[in-house]
Design a protein around this motif. Sequence first.
Motif, short mmCIF file in Angstrom:
data_model
loop_
_atom_site.label_atom_id
_atom_site.label_comp_id
_atom_site.label_asym_id
_atom_site.label_seq_id
_atom_site.Cartn_x
_atom_site.Cartn_y
_atom_site.Cartn_z
N LEU A 120 0.79 -1.29 0.04
CA LEU A 120 -0.09 0.02 -0.03
C LEU A 120 0.86 1.21 -0.13
O LEU A 120 0.58 2.16 -0.60
CB LEU A 120 -0.91 -0.18 1.18
N GLN A 121 2.03 1.09 0.65
CA GLN A 121 3.01 2.19 0.81
C GLN A 121 3.54 2.81 -0.56
O GLN A 121 3.51 4.03 -1.08
CB GLN A 121 4.07 2.25 1.55
N GLU A 122 3.57 1.63 -1.40
CA GLU A 122 4.09 1.71 -2.66
C GLU A 122 3.15 2.53 -3.59
O GLU A 122 3.37 3.43 -4.48
CB GLU A 122 4.42 0.82 -3.59
N VAL A 123 1.83 2.36 -3.32
CA VAL A 123 0.70 3.03 -4.37
C VAL A 123 0.18 4.00 -3.83
O VAL A 123 -0.48 4.93 -4.61
CB VAL A 123 -0.10 1.93 -4.66
N LEU A 124 0.45 4.70 -2.49
CA LEU A 124 -0.14 5.92 -2.07
C LEU A 124 0.25 7.10 -2.87
O LEU A 124 1.60 7.32 -3.27
CB LEU A 124 0.25 6.02 -0.61
N PRO A 125 -0.83 7.98 -3.32
CA PRO A 125 -0.39 9.21 -4.03
C PRO A 125 0.71 10.06 -3.07
O PRO A 125 0.59 9.87 -1.62
CB PRO A 125 -1.52 9.89 -4.09
N GLU A 126 1.31 10.93 -3.63
CA GLU A 126 2.27 11.47 -2.95
C GLU A 126 1.53 12.56 -1.80
O GLU A 126 0.55 13.01 -2.24
CB GLU A 126 2.99 12.64 -3.87
N GLY A 127 2.17 12.77 -0.72
CA GLY A 127 1.46 13.50 0.26
C GLY A 127 0.59 12.81 1.32
O GLY A 127 0.50 13.42 2.19
N LEU A 128 0.36 11.65 0.78
CA LEU A 128 -0.48 10.78 1.89
C LEU A 128 0.64 9.59 2.53
O LEU A 128 1.21 9.19 1.80
CB LEU A 128 -1.69 10.14 1.03
N GLU A 129 0.21 9.41 3.48
CA GLU A 129 0.50 8.37 4.17
C GLU A 129 -0.30 7.43 5.06
O GLU A 129 -1.45 7.97 5.53
CB GLU A 129 1.77 8.83 5.33
N THR A 130 -0.01 6.14 5.43
CA THR A 130 -0.64 5.43 6.49
C THR A 130 0.04 5.37 7.49
O THR A 130 1.27 5.48 7.65
CB THR A 130 -1.00 4.14 5.95
N LEU A 131 -0.84 5.46 8.77
CA LEU A 131 -0.05 4.89 9.85
C LEU A 131 -0.19 3.50 10.22
O LEU A 131 -0.21 2.60 9.23
CB LEU A 131 -0.81 5.57 11.14
N ASP A 132 0.03 3.00 11.45
CA ASP A 132 0.34 1.44 11.76
C ASP A 132 -1.23 1.02 11.32
O ASP A 132 -2.26 1.60 11.53
CB ASP A 132 0.50 1.39 13.20
N TYR A 133 -1.10 -0.29 10.89
CA TYR A 133 -2.34 -0.76 10.78
C TYR A 133 -2.96 -1.78 12.12
O TYR A 133 -2.11 -2.10 12.63
CB TYR A 133 -2.30 -1.86 9.59
N ALA A 134 -4.25 -1.65 12.33
CA ALA A 134 -4.69 -2.31 13.37
C ALA A 134 -4.78 -3.92 13.30
O ALA A 134 -4.82 -4.29 11.92
CB ALA A 134 -6.19 -1.77 13.86
N ASP A 135 -4.89 -4.84 14.29
CA ASP A 135 -5.08 -6.12 14.22
C ASP A 135 -6.60 -6.08 13.54
O ASP A 135 -6.97 -7.36 12.78
CB ASP A 135 -5.07 -7.00 15.45
N ALA A 136 -7.45 -5.28 13.71
CA ALA A 136 -8.68 -5.63 13.53
C ALA A 136 -8.95 -5.55 12.05
O ALA A 136 -8.36 -4.73 11.15
CB ALA A 136 -9.58 -4.37 13.94
N THR A 137 -9.78 -6.38 11.27
CA THR A 137 -9.96 -6.49 9.81
C THR A 137 -11.41 -6.28 9.84
O THR A 137 -12.40 -6.90 10.56
CB THR A 137 -9.51 -7.76 9.23
N GLN A 267 -4.68 2.59 17.36
CA GLN A 267 -4.47 1.55 16.32
C GLN A 267 -4.01 0.25 17.01
O GLN A 267 -4.41 -0.95 16.69
CB GLN A 267 -3.48 1.92 15.25
N ASN A 268 -2.97 0.43 18.07
CA ASN A 268 -2.32 -0.52 18.79
C ASN A 268 -3.48 -1.41 19.69
O ASN A 268 -3.32 -2.41 19.86
CB ASN A 268 -1.26 -0.01 19.53
N VAL A 269 -4.43 -0.58 19.98
CA VAL A 269 -5.53 -1.59 20.88
C VAL A 269 -6.69 -1.97 20.04
O VAL A 269 -7.62 -2.67 20.58
CB VAL A 269 -6.03 -0.65 22.04
N LEU A 270 -6.60 -1.39 18.71
CA LEU A 270 -7.86 -1.84 18.08
C LEU A 270 -7.86 -3.30 17.43
O LEU A 270 -7.65 -3.28 16.36
CB LEU A 270 -8.16 -0.70 17.00
N ASP A 271 -7.96 -4.28 18.12
CA ASP A 271 -7.91 -5.60 17.73
C ASP A 271 -9.49 -6.11 17.23
O ASP A 271 -10.34 -5.56 17.28
CB ASP A 271 -7.28 -6.68 18.69
N GLN A 272 -9.45 -7.30 16.66
CA GLN A 272 -10.50 -7.86 16.18
C GLN A 272 -11.81 -7.63 17.00
O GLN A 272 -12.77 -7.36 16.85
CB GLN A 272 -10.28 -9.25 15.49
#
Lengths: 304, 220
Positions: A120-137, A267-272
């Motif tokens: 996902l980091q590879e394809v994100l447009p410039e200027g946008l970033e993602t933070l940590d992903y949560a375990d929750a899906t 993000q760190n506490v948001l699990d499934q």
Amino acid sequence: MRMYPAACAGIALLTLSACGGGDPLETDDDAATDDGDSAELVIGSQQYYSNTIIAEIYAQVLENEGHEVQREFEIGQREVYIPELESGAIDVFPEYTGNLAAYLDPDIDSGDPDSVHADLQEVLPEGLETLDYADATDQDSYVVTAEFAEENDLTTVADLAEVDEDLSIAANSEFETRPYGIGGLSETYGVELTLVPVEDSGGPLTLGALLDGDVEVANIYSADPAIEDNDLVILEDTESLVLPQNVVPVVSENVDDEARAALNEVQNVLDQQALLDINAHSQSTQDSPADVAQWWLEDQGMLD
Amino acid sequence: MNHLIDAFDVLLDPESWSGPGGFGVRMLEHLWYTALALIISAAIALPVGLMVGHTGRGRALAVISTGLVRALPTLGLITLAALFVGIGLTAPMIAFVVLAVPSILAGAYAGVESVSPATTDVAKAQGMSGWQVLLRVEIPLGLPLIIGGLRNATLQVVATATLAAYVGAGGLGRQLFLGLRTQDYPLMLAASIAVILLAIVLDACFEFSQRLLRRLLGLV
């Protein structure tokens, strides 16, 4: 209608406390509001109750940290809000790793959550970033009833190939052609299913078809409280046929390090289980997203 | 415009018509659902409508209740019904019948009422019983309007029968939903065109039969 006064009061209180905590004119050591002339962060959400609650959680956490927040919730589709993110009109948006990656690059390969987040980091447009992903899906999952799983000794999707009867699956009609659909199941797992299209995206009709025994398998989202409520079993997708959809915030450059740290804490506490609890609470109480978010954050001790 | 051209390409491709999920089978299913819904609706609405028109009793009730039922959103009704009876054809069939009954009912009582009181009085004066007046005078003379009601109902049901696919049944809605969900707009458009063609053909059949009737009855 009774919930509106309460929700308004809740928002008003939060706004007041946020103002008290970080007035840009009085505090000079507040990094959040110092740099840039407009410190207000715009938070968006999809037109999906669970997504809006997550957005509201981000909003309340940021307000708790002393940021000013503007809510632009319930924006429909990616076609609409991704350009808004790129233009900087929206600063924070709760997303799902796989779908966002696939939207930005339709040829993205499925894999484990880590590799999809990395792709996902590879394809994100410039200027946008993602933070940590949560375990929750919140992703498509192959679900069977507990009895059926027990009878046929099922734990993974591959186990379905051993079942000695004609199996059908209730899912949206796109299951016919999606990589994780009928064809993919046959190719990857050797599992042959007949599609019974039920167009409510894993909603009550799909659930009903499964519980009535009209179908043996159903495609229901992994964050749907109905899975727990009805004692359903999610078959493990060992080959990552379904693109992982971990909850992840997309942020713009306007979001400073302090705000990012605060969001990552969520993000760190948001699990499934947390996401299931949140969705279940929302469905059983029918509270507004703001109330549900506040309930959960207070439960986690994340609001002060 | 490109989608439209592509849609016709889909429709003209023999491949898309063959097989168990092809347009051919789906169109037959679609026609079958329409016919079944009309037969059930007519069995309910024709007797009631004819009696309302003949006796004049319960007219206000018929007008109000059919008006109310017409306001029901069909997709909502299908979803609601499916929650009770499960997926399959039953739930959409309930909704289609609810959709078709008001038109047929209105056509039936309006048809009977359209017969001039002088005509029915003459029939009665000749010693005809109530049944004879209904069967030999009111129904034949009201037939164009009665068939008009069936025609309206057919058009509504054939256009709405796509929703059967929403809850696991077949019909041209299968292609429509698949196209919608996978952004395959030519397919979606092709399914829509197929439904439109079906509706036009059915409507033309009714038009033809109505003209034939008028001629037979000497009303033209």
